[in-house]
Design an enzyme around this catalytic site. Structure first.
Site, PDB file in Angstrom:
ATOM      1  N   CYS A   1       0.835  -1.192   0.000  1.00  8.98           N
ATOM      2  CA  CYS A   1       0.000   0.000   0.000  1.00  8.98           C
ATOM      3  C   CYS A   1       0.879   1.255   0.000  1.00  8.98           C
ATOM      4  O   CYS A   1       1.655   1.450  -0.922  1.00  8.98           O
ATOM      5  CB  CYS A   1      -1.000  -0.026   1.153  1.00  8.98           C
TER       6      CYS A   1
ATOM      7  N   HIS B   1      -3.780  -4.718  -0.482  1.00 13.66           N
ATOM      8  CA  HIS B   1      -3.372  -5.353   0.776  1.00 13.66           C
ATOM      9  C   HIS B   1      -3.461  -6.878   0.643  1.00 13.66           C
ATOM     10  O   HIS B   1      -4.549  -7.440   0.774  1.00 13.66           O
ATOM     11  CB  HIS B   1      -4.290  -4.898   1.916  1.00 13.66           C
TER      12      HIS B   1
ATOM     13  N   GLU C   1      -2.548  -8.981   2.789  1.00 15.33           N
ATOM     14  CA  GLU C   1      -2.912  -9.520   4.109  1.00 15.33           C
ATOM     15  C   GLU C   1      -4.411  -9.440   4.373  1.00 15.33           C
ATOM     16  O   GLU C   1      -4.918 -10.042   5.322  1.00 15.33           O
ATOM     17  CB  GLU C   1      -2.128  -8.794   5.210  1.00 15.33           C
TER      18      GLU C   1
END
Length: 210
Positions: free
Chosen positions: A81, A190, A192
């Site tokens: 990001c 992202h 994650e």
């Protein structure tokens, strides 16, 4: 087991990144310690919020120097990001230009889109030969949260150098969604927070970490 440091410089979803990397088999440390970040097998640089604030925090822990020294030695770094955005030369927010790490030429600027921030799931277009997106279907969606991005890829490799692999996405305008450039890789989205697809991407990145 691969040893990964998530760089803590006051910005980023540190625990989310830590948990996601641990789930795919890494030994993870979250720290701002210079030596630990230098010695790790792989370094993850997350980031959320404003470009200028992230650069201030990064410089406070000598993160810009850590990134540069690791790359000079061919050691893996993954930006996520705003952690990807700060790798470029400059960021422009609200008319203010901030110097980035300068690992790649280019400017991070506001996207030209009817709705901002760009928040939610979006597909990406990855190039042939990609490592990060290996084994991931072309119509797979990843999770984005941002209003700024790199709209023009400016780096052109000369003779004897390999062009980086650039992945694109679109929200109003095309923008850079990921870059694979030897030991330096990064994603605007992202991983994650991107479920199984994000886990596969992190697994693919770990496979490049020696």
């Amino acid at each position: 087991m691969v040893n990964i440091t998530v760089l803590d410089y006051g910005s980023g979803n540190l625990r989310s990144a830590e948990r996601a990397l641990a789930r795919v088999g890494a030994s993870v440390t979250v720290t701002s310690d210079y030596e630990a970040a230098m010695e790790a097998d792989g370094l993850v640089v997350p980031g959320v919020g404003a470009f200028a604030a992230c650069m201030t925090g990064l410089r406070a822990v000598r993160g810009d120097r850590i990134i540069d020294r690791r790359l000079s030695a061919g050691r893996p770094v993954l930006g996520i990001c705003v952690g990807m955005q700060i790798l470029f030369e400059t960021g422009v927010e609200h008319g203010v230009t901030t110097e980035g790490c300068g690992e790649w030429p280019g400017t991070v600027e506001r996207l030209d889109a009817p709705v901002l921030p760009h928040m939610g799931w979006n597909t990406v277009t990855a190039p042939e030969g990609t490592v990060l997106f290996d084994g991931i279907a072309p119509d797979t969606r990843f999770y984005f949260v941002h209003s700024y991005g790199v709209r023009d890829w400016e780096l052109r490799a000369g003779p004897g150098f390999t062009d980086p692999l650039v992945t694109w996405a679109e929200h109003g305008v095309p923008f850079v969604a990921a870059v694979e450039n030897g030991p330096l890789m990064a994603t605007q989205f992202h991983p994650e927070k991107s479920g199984d697809a994000g886990a596969q991407l992190l697994t693919n990145w770990l496979g490049t970490v020696k």
